[in-house]
Design a protein around this motif. Structure first.
Motif, mmCIF file in Angstrom:
data_model
loop_
_atom_site.group_PDB
_atom_site.id
_atom_site.type_symbol
_atom_site.label_atom_id
_atom_site.label_comp_id
_atom_site.label_asym_id
_atom_site.label_seq_id
_atom_site.Cartn_x
_atom_site.Cartn_y
_atom_site.Cartn_z
ATOM 1 N N THR A 24 3.845 3.077 -8.222
ATOM 2 C CA THR A 24 2.589 3.620 -7.731
ATOM 3 C C THR A 24 1.747 2.531 -7.082
ATOM 4 O OG1 THR A 24 2.626 5.167 -9.589
ATOM 5 C CG2 THR A 24 0.552 4.969 -8.376
ATOM 6 N N GLU A 25 1.252 2.812 -5.891
ATOM 7 C CA GLU A 25 0.382 1.857 -5.201
ATOM 8 C C GLU A 25 -1.034 1.966 -5.751
ATOM 9 O OE1 GLU A 25 0.644 2.042 -0.932
ATOM 10 O OE2 GLU A 25 2.788 2.493 -1.035
ATOM 11 N N ILE A 26 -1.727 0.842 -5.826
ATOM 12 C CA ILE A 26 -3.099 0.835 -6.313
ATOM 13 C C ILE A 26 -3.938 1.713 -5.402
ATOM 14 C CG2 ILE A 26 -5.138 -0.612 -6.662
ATOM 15 C CD1 ILE A 26 -3.238 -2.839 -7.536
ATOM 16 N N GLY A 27 -4.743 2.552 -6.006
ATOM 17 C CA GLY A 27 -5.595 3.457 -5.247
ATOM 18 C C GLY A 27 -4.980 4.831 -5.069
ATOM 19 N N ASN A 28 -3.679 4.979 -5.329
ATOM 20 C CA ASN A 28 -3.013 6.270 -5.207
ATOM 21 C C ASN A 28 -3.249 7.064 -6.488
ATOM 22 O OD1 ASN A 28 -1.300 8.435 -4.752
ATOM 23 N ND2 ASN A 28 0.274 7.161 -3.810
ATOM 24 N N LEU A 29 -3.578 8.335 -6.355
ATOM 25 C CA LEU A 29 -3.837 9.169 -7.526
ATOM 26 C C LEU A 29 -2.566 9.744 -8.138
ATOM 27 C CD1 LEU A 29 -7.035 11.075 -6.368
ATOM 28 C CD2 LEU A 29 -6.867 9.098 -7.888
ATOM 29 N N ASP A 30 -1.495 9.767 -7.381
ATOM 30 C CA ASP A 30 -0.232 10.324 -7.868
ATOM 31 C C ASP A 30 0.727 9.199 -8.221
ATOM 32 O OD1 ASP A 30 -1.032 13.008 -7.466
ATOM 33 O OD2 ASP A 30 -0.609 12.771 -5.321
ATOM 34 N N ARG A 31 1.250 9.219 -9.433
ATOM 35 C CA ARG A 31 2.199 8.189 -9.858
ATOM 36 C C ARG A 31 3.546 8.430 -9.211
ATOM 37 N NH1 ARG A 31 0.971 5.910 -15.680
ATOM 38 N NH2 ARG A 31 2.103 4.255 -14.673
ATOM 39 N N LYS A 32 4.258 7.349 -8.892
ATOM 40 C CA LYS A 32 5.591 7.424 -8.307
ATOM 41 C C LYS A 32 6.530 6.548 -9.115
ATOM 42 C CE LYS A 32 3.909 8.190 -3.637
ATOM 43 N NZ LYS A 32 3.832 7.657 -2.283
ATOM 44 N N PHE A 33 7.754 7.030 -9.304
ATOM 45 C CA PHE A 33 8.762 6.308 -10.079
ATOM 46 C C PHE A 33 10.078 6.273 -9.322
ATOM 47 C CE2 PHE A 33 5.766 7.957 -13.147
ATOM 48 C CZ PHE A 33 5.572 6.895 -13.997
#
Length: 126
Positions: free
Chosen positions: A36-45
């Protein structure tokens, strides 16, 4: 959904089938990596490292050669070949290091042993 009984299931250690097997489990999992990129509200894996364990419970009889095979694996601290066979002939094969060996006894009951092993390397499913 088909439901099967456990008759015909087996677990071998170093080529020796374990007698007196009460139950056995092979757990396979994949660790995830958070991207997840900082500032993004959606987590990514993304997929990470695969891992797995083998565990089970046996009725304990030290004179039994099958128990001896597992105890030797505990004493050596080196990886041994495990093969978990289901009654459908599906198999899970892996090299694993025994990480836990826990004999126990209850009053007026048989002695049992619980064990667990950390899989090292690839798991073959056939």
């Amino acid at each position: 959904m088909a439901v099967y009984n456990t008759s015909g299931c087996s677990l071998t250690v170093g080529g020796t089938a374990l007698a007196n097997l009460i139950d056995a489990t092979v757990e396979l999992s994949i660790e995830t990596i958070d991207t997840t990129e900082i500032g993004n509200l959606d987590r990514k894996f993304i997929s990470g490292i695969r891992t797995g364990t083998i565990s089970g419970n046996l009725y304990y009889d030290q004179a039994n050669v099958q128990i001896d095979a597992l105890e030797k694996a505990v004493k050596s601290g080196t990886a041994v070949a495990f093969v978990f066979t289901l009654h459908t002939n599906a198999t899970y094969s892996a090299s694993a290091i025994v990480t836990s060996w826990s004999p126990s006894a209850a009053v007026a009951d048989v002695v049992r042993v619980a064990f667990s092993a950390q899989i090292t390397g690839e798991v073959t499913i056939a």
